[in-house]
Write a protein that holds these residues in place. Structure first.
Motif, short mmCIF file in Angstrom:
data_model
loop_
_atom_site.label_atom_id
_atom_site.label_comp_id
_atom_site.label_asym_id
_atom_site.label_seq_id
_atom_site.Cartn_x
_atom_site.Cartn_y
_atom_site.Cartn_z
N ASP A 104 38.27 -37.49 5.36
CA ASP A 104 38.60 -37.42 3.94
C ASP A 104 38.56 -35.97 3.48
O ASP A 104 37.74 -35.17 3.93
N ALA A 105 39.45 -35.64 2.55
CA ALA A 105 39.45 -34.28 2.00
C ALA A 105 38.13 -34.01 1.28
O ALA A 105 37.54 -32.94 1.41
N GLU A 106 37.67 -35.00 0.49
CA GLU A 106 36.41 -34.88 -0.23
C GLU A 106 35.28 -35.52 0.59
O GLU A 106 35.46 -36.60 1.14
N PRO A 107 34.15 -34.85 0.67
CA PRO A 107 33.01 -35.48 1.35
C PRO A 107 32.46 -36.64 0.53
O PRO A 107 32.56 -36.65 -0.70
N THR A 108 31.91 -37.63 1.21
CA THR A 108 31.20 -38.72 0.55
C THR A 108 29.72 -38.59 0.84
O THR A 108 29.33 -38.49 2.01
N LEU A 109 28.91 -38.55 -0.20
CA LEU A 109 27.46 -38.44 -0.05
C LEU A 109 26.82 -39.79 -0.31
O LEU A 109 27.16 -40.48 -1.27
N LEU A 110 25.87 -40.15 0.53
CA LEU A 110 25.10 -41.39 0.37
C LEU A 110 23.67 -41.02 -0.02
O LEU A 110 23.01 -40.25 0.67
N ILE A 111 23.21 -41.58 -1.14
CA ILE A 111 21.83 -41.36 -1.59
C ILE A 111 21.02 -42.63 -1.33
O ILE A 111 21.38 -43.71 -1.79
N THR A 112 19.92 -42.49 -0.60
CA THR A 112 18.98 -43.59 -0.45
C THR A 112 17.60 -43.10 -0.88
O THR A 112 17.32 -41.89 -0.87
N ALA A 113 16.75 -44.04 -1.27
CA ALA A 113 15.45 -43.66 -1.80
C ALA A 113 14.45 -44.79 -1.57
O ALA A 113 14.83 -45.94 -1.35
N ASN A 155 25.56 -36.76 4.20
CA ASN A 155 26.97 -36.43 4.04
C ASN A 155 27.75 -37.20 5.11
O ASN A 155 27.62 -36.91 6.30
N LEU A 156 28.54 -38.18 4.70
CA LEU A 156 29.26 -39.03 5.65
C LEU A 156 30.43 -38.32 6.31
O LEU A 156 30.96 -38.80 7.31
N LYS A 157 30.81 -37.19 5.77
CA LYS A 157 31.92 -36.41 6.36
C LYS A 157 31.40 -35.52 7.50
O LYS A 157 32.03 -35.44 8.55
N THR A 158 30.27 -34.88 7.27
CA THR A 158 29.75 -33.91 8.25
C THR A 158 28.59 -34.43 9.09
O THR A 158 28.28 -33.87 10.14
N LYS A 222 15.22 -36.35 -10.78
CA LYS A 222 16.52 -35.70 -11.03
C LYS A 222 16.65 -34.35 -10.34
O LYS A 222 17.66 -34.07 -9.70
N ALA A 223 15.65 -33.49 -10.49
CA ALA A 223 15.75 -32.13 -9.96
C ALA A 223 15.87 -32.16 -8.44
O ALA A 223 16.69 -31.44 -7.86
N LEU A 224 15.08 -33.00 -7.79
CA LEU A 224 15.13 -33.10 -6.33
C LEU A 224 16.46 -33.68 -5.87
O LEU A 224 17.06 -33.19 -4.91
N THR A 225 16.95 -34.70 -6.57
CA THR A 225 18.23 -35.32 -6.21
C THR A 225 19.37 -34.31 -6.32
O THR A 225 20.20 -34.20 -5.42
N LYS A 226 19.39 -33.55 -7.42
CA LYS A 226 20.43 -32.55 -7.62
C LYS A 226 20.38 -31.49 -6.52
O LYS A 226 21.42 -31.07 -5.97
N LYS A 227 19.18 -31.06 -6.17
CA LYS A 227 19.02 -30.03 -5.14
C LYS A 227 19.53 -30.52 -3.78
O LYS A 227 20.26 -29.81 -3.08
N LEU A 228 19.20 -31.76 -3.43
CA LEU A 228 19.61 -32.31 -2.14
C LEU A 228 21.13 -32.54 -2.09
O LEU A 228 21.76 -32.33 -1.04
N ILE A 229 21.72 -32.95 -3.22
CA ILE A 229 23.17 -33.12 -3.27
C ILE A 229 23.85 -31.77 -3.01
O ILE A 229 24.79 -31.68 -2.22
N GLU A 230 23.37 -30.74 -3.67
CA GLU A 230 23.98 -29.41 -3.51
C GLU A 230 23.82 -28.91 -2.08
O GLU A 230 24.74 -28.29 -1.52
N GLU A 231 22.67 -29.19 -1.47
CA GLU A 231 22.44 -28.73 -0.10
C GLU A 231 23.28 -29.49 0.91
O GLU A 231 23.60 -28.97 1.99
N ALA A 232 23.64 -30.74 0.55
CA ALA A 232 24.42 -31.57 1.48
C ALA A 232 25.90 -31.26 1.47
O ALA A 232 26.64 -31.69 2.36
N LEU A 233 26.35 -30.50 0.47
CA LEU A 233 27.79 -30.20 0.36
C LEU A 233 28.16 -28.94 1.14
O LEU A 233 27.35 -28.10 1.41
#
Length: 233
Positions: A104-113, A155-158, A222-233
């Motif tokens: 996919d052109a765009e990566p798909t991120l999966l969040i689990t907790a 990150n399901l793409k990488t 929220k802060a941790l989730t945002k940080k991990l999303i940014e690191e996964a991209l």
């Protein structure tokens, strides 16, 4: 600071609180849940347990996504993908049909907790009964407990995966028995770790202090989730 690239997001949880938090953060997402036997996964330390459970949920969801994708491709008479029981999450990702996720052109991120409550050094998960829920909440009255929660982003793409945990300390005033009865009769406390839901209107007046963030107690910091999303991209 570089702009965050566009991406798709999957929340691997049926939790209303986590869904609400992610919506408050401004993300659009789909939901996919994992059917795993959480009781069969044991760790001595709460931090290890919540991380292991978040990883197990991610692996189960990835396997489900892979199965759905394979079925779609087989409907189109494409060659099936063969997986074995020993496949790791990375291997599963590598075996996904090339037209899905990995290409996919765009990566798909999966969040689990995952989350547990720790009371007097003992890990508490969801109450097994109304009686256990009563014991849990009565124990918090006039005392204190902690929540330990994990967030894992894949990150399901990488195939990149990273997770961290967060701990919050909660102190309580005395909680009247009639309030505990109402909470248990309502039933929501039976579906959350430790029977603890501090944002509930019935319980909120008896929260003395929260050392940490409320969103973490609700299941998704929220802060941790945002940080991990940014690191996964």
């Amino acid at each position: 600071m570089d702009a965050i690239p566009s991406f798709k997001l999957i929340l691997g949880s049926a939790s209303f609180s986590r869904r609400k938090i992610l919506e408050e953060m401004g993300y659009e997402f789909t939901i996919s849940t994992a059917d795993i036997d959480e009781k069969s996964i044991r760790e001595e330390k709460p931090e290890d347990l919540v991380m292991t459970l978040a990883e197990a949920k991610a692996d189960a969801i990835i396997a489900n996504l892979r199965t759905t994708t394979m079925n779609n491709h087989q409907d189109k008479d494409e060659e099936p993908t063969i997986l074995v029981a020993a496949d790791t999450a990375d291997t599963i990702l590598q075996k996904l049909p090339i037209s899905d996720y990995t290409k996919d052109a765009e990566p798909t991120l999966l969040i689990t907790a995952d989350q547990v409550v720790v009371y007097e050094g003992v890990i508490r998960e969801k109450p097994a009964s109304k009686e256990e829920a009563w014991e849990f909440i009565k124990g918090y009255s006039g005392g204190h407990a902690a929540t330990v929660g994990s967030v894992l982003v894949t990150n399901l793409k990488t195939g990149f995966r990273k997770g961290e945990w967060d701990r919050v300390e909660i102190y309580f005033h005395e909680i009247p028995d009639e309030v505990i009865e109402k909470l248990i009769d309502e039933g929501i406390v039976l579906r959350v770790a430790g029977g603890l839901i501090i944002e509930h209107p019935l319980l909120l007046p008896y929260i003395k202090e929260v050392v940490g963030t409320t969103d973490s107690v609700m299941g998704l910091p929220k802060a941790l989730t945002k940080k991990l999303i940014e690191e996964a991209l």
